[in-house]
Write a protein that holds these residues in place. Structure first.
Motif, PDB file in Angstrom:
ATOM      1  N   VAL A 198      40.813  36.497  34.503  1.00 51.07           N
ATOM      2  CA  VAL A 198      40.850  35.346  35.413  1.00 51.07           C
ATOM      3  C   VAL A 198      41.957  34.376  35.009  1.00 51.07           C
ATOM      4  N   ASP A 199      42.105  34.146  33.709  1.00 54.87           N
ATOM      5  CA  ASP A 199      43.159  33.243  33.229  1.00 54.87           C
ATOM      6  C   ASP A 199      44.545  33.801  33.581  1.00 54.87           C
ATOM      7  N   THR A 200      44.722  35.096  33.414  1.00 52.21           N
ATOM      8  CA  THR A 200      46.006  35.721  33.763  1.00 52.21           C
ATOM      9  C   THR A 200      46.285  35.576  35.254  1.00 52.21           C
ATOM     10  N   PHE A 201      45.252  35.773  36.047  1.00 51.66           N
ATOM     11  CA  PHE A 201      45.390  35.636  37.490  1.00 51.66           C
ATOM     12  C   PHE A 201      45.755  34.201  37.873  1.00 51.66           C
ATOM     13  N   ARG A 202      45.033  33.265  37.314  1.00 52.89           N
ATOM     14  CA  ARG A 202      45.279  31.857  37.623  1.00 52.89           C
ATOM     15  C   ARG A 202      46.681  31.435  37.185  1.00 52.89           C
ATOM     16  N   LYS A 210      50.207  33.197  49.528  1.00 53.77           N
ATOM     17  CA  LYS A 210      49.534  33.127  50.822  1.00 53.77           C
ATOM     18  C   LYS A 210      48.197  33.849  50.788  1.00 53.77           C
ATOM     19  N   ILE A 211      48.155  34.957  50.074  1.00 55.10           N
ATOM     20  CA  ILE A 211      46.918  35.726  49.998  1.00 55.10           C
ATOM     21  C   ILE A 211      46.897  36.516  48.694  1.00 55.10           C
ATOM     22  N   ALA A 212      45.708  36.723  48.160  1.00 52.18           N
ATOM     23  CA  ALA A 212      45.539  37.549  46.965  1.00 52.18           C
ATOM     24  C   ALA A 212      44.504  38.620  47.272  1.00 52.18           C
ATOM     25  N   MET A 213      44.723  39.795  46.745  1.00 55.86           N
ATOM     26  CA  MET A 213      43.825  40.915  47.013  1.00 55.86           C
ATOM     27  C   MET A 213      43.303  41.474  45.696  1.00 55.86           C
ATOM     28  N   PHE A 214      41.977  41.648  45.603  1.00 54.45           N
ATOM     29  CA  PHE A 214      41.378  42.268  44.424  1.00 54.45           C
ATOM     30  C   PHE A 214      40.032  42.852  44.801  1.00 54.45           C
ATOM     31  N   ASP A 215      39.474  43.630  43.896  1.00 51.04           N
ATOM     32  CA  ASP A 215      38.256  44.393  44.162  1.00 51.04           C
ATOM     33  C   ASP A 215      37.024  43.726  43.568  1.00 51.04           C
ATOM     34  N   THR A 216      35.867  44.172  44.042  1.00 47.12           N
ATOM     35  CA  THR A 216      34.614  43.870  43.362  1.00 47.12           C
ATOM     36  C   THR A 216      34.426  44.860  42.213  1.00 47.12           C
ATOM     37  N   ALA A 260      39.406  31.197  41.990  1.00 49.46           N
ATOM     38  CA  ALA A 260      40.781  30.945  41.568  1.00 49.46           C
ATOM     39  C   ALA A 260      41.757  31.060  42.729  1.00 49.46           C
ATOM     40  N   CYS A 261      41.502  31.975  43.623  1.00 50.58           N
ATOM     41  CA  CYS A 261      42.405  32.159  44.767  1.00 50.58           C
ATOM     42  C   CYS A 261      41.686  33.007  45.797  1.00 50.58           C
ATOM     43  N   LYS A 262      41.223  32.413  46.870  1.00 45.49           N
ATOM     44  CA  LYS A 262      40.312  33.074  47.795  1.00 45.49           C
ATOM     45  C   LYS A 262      41.017  34.093  48.693  1.00 45.49           C
ATOM     46  N   ALA A 263      40.502  35.343  48.605  1.00 46.18           N
ATOM     47  CA  ALA A 263      40.868  36.471  49.479  1.00 46.18           C
ATOM     48  C   ALA A 263      40.699  37.735  48.686  1.00 46.18           C
ATOM     49  N   GLU A 264      40.076  38.767  49.251  1.00 47.82           N
ATOM     50  CA  GLU A 264      39.850  39.954  48.449  1.00 47.82           C
ATOM     51  C   GLU A 264      39.528  41.199  49.220  1.00 47.82           C
TER      52      GLU A 264
END
Length: 449
Positions: free
Chosen positions: A146-150, A165-171, A188-192
């Motif tokens: 999460v820290d790396t992502f942020r 504009k958008i971030a994509m990641f998995d559950t 941290a950044c909404k969109a997935e």
């Protein structure tokens, strides 16, 4: 309530596998029970008996029932959930509906599903958007990821004229099959993207976590036929989704769409848009309610399924690692394994293998096995890792009638086991024996030629 007979009895009584087949890879294409197959065929028979009456009039009402059932499972408004063929379609629908301008950046993790990553690459080829790929080497602690992502998002924002504009990641990511801290990443950044989510992990708080978009395959873990996935769009973003792919009868000119999406919360703009995205076999979507009935009536409900599969994945992974004398992939807080996957290392050592020293894995060898396959004096050349993966997987398919995904990853070969209600420990012990044998047969191993 009678305790469900999970394991081989469940497989024999309710699923449709060939008797000789050992289904260890539920995570790729899923499986659905005979009861759902029977219901699907009844829908297809009704379609052929009176196609106009069924497709034009009955199917839409059944589709509404399915959407209502899925919305109840996710605890979100029915108007925010529709069906698409698969999660790749859901990701494409988002990325190709958005308007891209200079400075727009797409952020995604290196664990992204290949088709979704290629979609990002293509969008960046035909629009001004650019992308940033975050390399995530597993096992990793949730906080570190999460820290790396942020930090990545912050660094992009610090560049003049750039913004995410958008971030994509998995559950739960495809490979390695581990659970990601998706809730914290949303904050941290909404969109997935969460292809393995529904029917796998508990998503009943989806509305509270509040991602900007969410898509998940029902055929992977929810026992629906293929293809079937949900696509969730909160009401605030309905105006961004202008068309299905392909564009079909639900499309409205911009002025009409603006009027539709600004209406009350009872407005079903999204449902009308996706109700008829070209002529397709809608029966997988219409089987959702039947699949949920099976999960409740036969399996004891969502919690019972999760409890069995999570525990089986963890205990089964440990058992296979014990038999192979290797390791299960997890982090120190054991959060990666909170899912229906177990990722285990094969007993092969490569010259580039830094996994053990990097992550502090323990040496499980006994004195009697120090001369075994993994610990032969000459380490295997890393450039042969992908070749060995293909050799083993081909033999699993052709000689042992099973399939186990594996990959040369971080200097070692790891394989992914899917826990499901139709498997038991005997299946995994058999698989461990087969894998051990196949490793010994590889050229250059202790016993291979």
């Amino acid at each position: 309530m009678v305790t469900p007979a999970f394991g081989r009895q469940m497989r024999d009584e309710h699923f449709l596998f060939a008797k000789s087949y050992v289904p260890l890879n539920h995570g790729s294409y899923g499986a659905f029970p005979a009861a759902v197959r029977t219901y699907q065929r009844s829908l297809q028979d009704q379609t052929e008996a009176r196609s106009d009456a069924f497709i034009r009039f009955k199917a839409p009402s059944l589709l509404l029932e399915s959407r209502t059932a899925i919305a109840g499972l996710l605890q979100v408004p029915r108007q925010t959930v529709v069906f698409v063929p698969n999660a790749t379609t859901g990701v494409n629908t988002v990325l190709r509906n958005l308007t891209w301008n200079e400075g727009d950046v797409i952020v995604y993790l290196s664990t992204a599903y290949g088709a979704c990553e290629k979609t990002i690459v293509h969008v960046c080829e035909i629009t001004p958007a650019t992308s940033v790929r975050i390399d995530a080497l597993f096992p990793i602690e949730d906080d570190e990821l999460v820290d790396t992502f942020r930090l990545t998002v912050q660094n992009i924002a610090a560049q003049q004229g750039k913004h995410v504009k958008i971030a994509m990641f998995d559950t739960v990511c495809t490979f390695p099959g581990v659970r990601l801290p998706w809730e914290a990443l949303v904050k941290a950044c909404k969109a997935e993207d969460g292809a393995h989510g529904i029917g796998h992990i508990d998503l009943s708080d989806l509305g509270q976590i509040d991602p900007d978009f969410f898509t998940s395959n029902c055929y992977k873990w929810l026992f629906t036929p293929r293809p079937c996935a949900i696509f969730y769009v909160p009401t605030r973003h309905h105006h961004l989704i202008r068309t299905t792919y392909p564009t079909s009868h639900g499309f409205r000119p911009l002025q009409e769409q603006q009027a539709a999406t600004s209406a009350s919360s009872d407005n079903d703009y999204l449902g009308e848009l996706f109700k008829w995205a070209a002529t397709v076999d809608m029966s997988p979507y219409l089987c959702t309610l039947e699949a949920l009935k099976f999960r409740s009536n036969v399996c004891g409900g969502e919690a019972a399924i999760r409890n069995y599969c999570f525990d089986f994945a963890q205990q089964g992974g440990k058992r296979m690692a014990q038999l192979l004398e290797t390791e299960v992939m997890d982090n120190k807080n054991a959060t990666l394994s909170q899912c229906c996957f177990a990722v285990v290392r094969l007993p092969l050592r490569f010259a580039s293998d830094t996994v053990s020293t990097t992550y502090g894995f323990t040496d499980r060898r006994s004195e009697a096995t120090r001369g075994g396959v993994e610990y032969n004096q000459q380490l295997l050349p890393p450039e042969r890792g992908p070749e060995f993966v293909k050799t083993i997987m081909d033999k699993l398919r052709d000689e042992y009638d099973t399939w186990i995904p594996m990959k040369f990853y971080s200097g070692a070969i790891w394989f992914r086991i899917s826990a499901q209600v139709y498997l038991d420990m005997a299946d995994l012990e058999w698989a461990a024996g087969v894998l051990s044998k196949l490793c010994k047969e590889l050229p250059g191993s202790a016993s291979g030629s």
